[in-house]
Design a protein around this motif. Structure first.
Motif, PDB file in Angstrom:
ATOM      1  N   GLY A  85      -9.143 -16.564   4.179  1.00 60.68           N
ATOM      2  CA  GLY A  85      -7.743 -16.706   3.875  1.00 60.68           C
ATOM      3  C   GLY A  85      -6.930 -16.708   5.368  1.00 60.68           C
ATOM      4  O   GLY A  85      -7.408 -16.238   6.138  1.00 60.68           O
ATOM      5  N   LYS A  86      -5.546 -16.852   4.761  1.00 63.09           N
ATOM      6  CA  LYS A  86      -4.862 -16.714   6.079  1.00 63.09           C
ATOM      7  C   LYS A  86      -4.456 -15.134   6.697  1.00 63.09           C
ATOM      8  O   LYS A  86      -4.803 -14.360   5.599  1.00 63.09           O
ATOM      9  CB  LYS A  86      -3.318 -17.363   5.859  1.00 63.09           C
ATOM     10  CG  LYS A  86      -2.504 -16.634   4.867  1.00 63.09           C
ATOM     11  CD  LYS A  86      -1.173 -17.463   4.594  1.00 63.09           C
ATOM     12  CE  LYS A  86      -0.385 -16.686   3.641  1.00 63.09           C
ATOM     13  NZ  LYS A  86       0.911 -17.256   3.313  1.00 63.09           N
ATOM     14  N   THR A  87      -4.051 -14.920   7.787  1.00 63.46           N
ATOM     15  CA  THR A  87      -3.799 -13.676   8.336  1.00 63.46           C
ATOM     16  C   THR A  87      -2.645 -13.010   7.743  1.00 63.46           C
ATOM     17  O   THR A  87      -1.408 -13.793   8.054  1.00 63.46           O
ATOM     18  CB  THR A  87      -3.887 -13.793   9.649  1.00 63.46           C
ATOM     19  OG1 THR A  87      -5.227 -14.150  10.276  1.00 63.46           O
ATOM     20  CG2 THR A  87      -3.573 -12.093  10.383  1.00 63.46           C
ATOM     21  N   LEU A  88      -2.499 -12.172   6.877  1.00 56.68           N
ATOM     22  CA  LEU A  88      -1.172 -11.601   6.372  1.00 56.68           C
ATOM     23  C   LEU A  88      -0.427 -10.819   7.376  1.00 56.68           C
ATOM     24  O   LEU A  88      -0.821 -10.416   8.327  1.00 56.68           O
ATOM     25  CB  LEU A  88      -1.380 -10.617   5.202  1.00 56.68           C
ATOM     26  CG  LEU A  88      -1.953 -11.144   3.975  1.00 56.68           C
ATOM     27  CD1 LEU A  88      -2.038 -10.135   2.830  1.00 56.68           C
ATOM     28  CD2 LEU A  88      -1.017 -12.298   3.659  1.00 56.68           C
ATOM     29  N   PRO A  89       0.801 -10.841   7.334  1.00 56.08           N
ATOM     30  CA  PRO A  89       1.753  -9.935   8.240  1.00 56.08           C
ATOM     31  C   PRO A  89       1.374  -8.660   7.976  1.00 56.08           C
ATOM     32  O   PRO A  89       1.008  -8.096   6.828  1.00 56.08           O
ATOM     33  CB  PRO A  89       3.311 -10.147   8.123  1.00 56.08           C
ATOM     34  CG  PRO A  89       3.155 -10.875   6.645  1.00 56.08           C
ATOM     35  CD  PRO A  89       1.822 -11.552   6.306  1.00 56.08           C
ATOM     36  N   ALA A  90       1.572  -7.652   9.057  1.00 55.43           N
ATOM     37  CA  ALA A  90       1.134  -6.444   9.103  1.00 55.43           C
ATOM     38  C   ALA A  90       2.289  -5.626   8.108  1.00 55.43           C
ATOM     39  O   ALA A  90       1.721  -4.335   7.571  1.00 55.43           O
ATOM     40  CB  ALA A  90       1.152  -5.547  10.297  1.00 55.43           C
ATOM     41  N   TYR A  91       3.324  -6.180   8.109  1.00 57.08           N
ATOM     42  CA  TYR A  91       4.515  -5.067   7.325  1.00 57.08           C
ATOM     43  C   TYR A  91       4.052  -4.958   5.869  1.00 57.08           C
ATOM     44  O   TYR A  91       3.722  -5.929   5.017  1.00 57.08           O
ATOM     45  CB  TYR A  91       5.676  -5.929   7.408  1.00 57.08           C
ATOM     46  CG  TYR A  91       6.683  -5.424   6.361  1.00 57.08           C
ATOM     47  CD1 TYR A  91       7.528  -4.457   7.075  1.00 57.08           C
ATOM     48  CD2 TYR A  91       6.974  -5.833   5.307  1.00 57.08           C
ATOM     49  CE1 TYR A  91       8.451  -3.822   6.526  1.00 57.08           C
ATOM     50  CE2 TYR A  91       8.029  -5.337   4.610  1.00 57.08           C
ATOM     51  CZ  TYR A  91       8.898  -4.070   5.143  1.00 57.08           C
ATOM     52  OH  TYR A  91       9.868  -3.540   4.441  1.00 57.08           O
ATOM     53  N   GLY A  92       4.265  -4.064   5.454  1.00 55.69           N
ATOM     54  CA  GLY A  92       3.736  -3.729   4.026  1.00 55.69           C
ATOM     55  C   GLY A  92       2.007  -3.259   3.866  1.00 55.69           C
ATOM     56  O   GLY A  92       1.735  -2.595   2.635  1.00 55.69           O
ATOM     57  N   LEU A  93       1.094  -3.255   4.736  1.00 59.28           N
ATOM     58  CA  LEU A  93      -0.081  -3.014   4.657  1.00 59.28           C
ATOM     59  C   LEU A  93      -0.275  -1.516   5.010  1.00 59.28           C
ATOM     60  O   LEU A  93       0.158  -1.323   6.193  1.00 59.28           O
ATOM     61  CB  LEU A  93      -1.129  -3.967   5.419  1.00 59.28           C
ATOM     62  CG  LEU A  93      -1.181  -5.355   5.037  1.00 59.28           C
ATOM     63  CD1 LEU A  93      -1.964  -6.386   5.948  1.00 59.28           C
ATOM     64  CD2 LEU A  93      -1.530  -5.523   3.537  1.00 59.28           C
ATOM     65  N   TYR A  94      -0.919  -0.758   4.296  1.00 59.54           N
ATOM     66  CA  TYR A  94      -1.215   0.477   4.570  1.00 59.54           C
ATOM     67  C   TYR A  94      -2.428   0.926   4.008  1.00 59.54           C
ATOM     68  O   TYR A  94      -2.845   0.608   2.918  1.00 59.54           O
ATOM     69  CB  TYR A  94      -0.031   1.405   4.487  1.00 59.54           C
ATOM     70  CG  TYR A  94       0.400   1.671   2.999  1.00 59.54           C
ATOM     71  CD1 TYR A  94      -0.006   2.657   2.157  1.00 59.54           C
ATOM     72  CD2 TYR A  94       1.394   0.864   2.498  1.00 59.54           C
ATOM     73  CE1 TYR A  94       0.331   2.771   0.932  1.00 59.54           C
ATOM     74  CE2 TYR A  94       1.769   0.785   1.216  1.00 59.54           C
ATOM     75  CZ  TYR A  94       1.436   1.702   0.589  1.00 59.54           C
ATOM     76  OH  TYR A  94       1.709   1.748  -0.788  1.00 59.54           O
ATOM     77  N   LEU A  95      -3.135   2.113   4.531  1.00 58.92           N
ATOM     78  CA  LEU A  95      -4.436   2.680   3.913  1.00 58.92           C
ATOM     79  C   LEU A  95      -3.874   3.631   2.826  1.00 58.92           C
ATOM     80  O   LEU A  95      -3.272   4.543   3.261  1.00 58.92           O
ATOM     81  CB  LEU A  95      -5.241   3.204   5.159  1.00 58.92           C
ATOM     82  CG  LEU A  95      -6.561   3.779   4.810  1.00 58.92           C
ATOM     83  CD1 LEU A  95      -7.400   2.847   4.024  1.00 58.92           C
ATOM     84  CD2 LEU A  95      -7.231   4.517   5.894  1.00 58.92           C
ATOM     85  N   VAL A  96      -4.454   3.620   1.805  1.00 57.09           N
ATOM     86  CA  VAL A  96      -4.238   4.477   0.663  1.00 57.09           C
ATOM     87  C   VAL A  96      -5.146   5.474   0.539  1.00 57.09           C
ATOM     88  O   VAL A  96      -4.819   6.781   0.570  1.00 57.09           O
ATOM     89  CB  VAL A  96      -3.977   3.576  -0.755  1.00 57.09           C
ATOM     90  CG1 VAL A  96      -3.764   4.782  -1.822  1.00 57.09           C
ATOM     91  CG2 VAL A  96      -2.907   2.557  -0.552  1.00 57.09           C
TER      92      VAL A  96
END
Length: 59
Positions: free
Chosen positions: A38-49
């Motif tokens: 899939g496409k590379t998502l923007p880093a904004y909003g991604l975090y390790l839970v």
């Protein structure tokens, strides 16, 4: 490993949108062909839970 999490997340989004079947993911990984993911998502909003470790597996 550059952008790996963002690429994996984009691929999972494509599974949710039914552009990719879940059973195709191992094939995509094994092919090592970035164009199949899939496409590379923007880093904004991604975090390790959370991280889970398999205590019985020794590598």
């Amino acid at each position: 490993m550059y952008n790996m999490v963002r690429i994996i997340a984009g691929t999972i989004v494509d599974v949710g949108l039914r552009k990719i079947e879940p059973k195709e993911i191992p094939e995509i990984i094994n092919s090592k062909d970035r164009s199949k993911a899939g496409k590379t998502l923007p880093a904004y909003g991604l975090y390790l839970v959370e991280v889970y470790y398999d205590q019985f597996n020794t590598y």
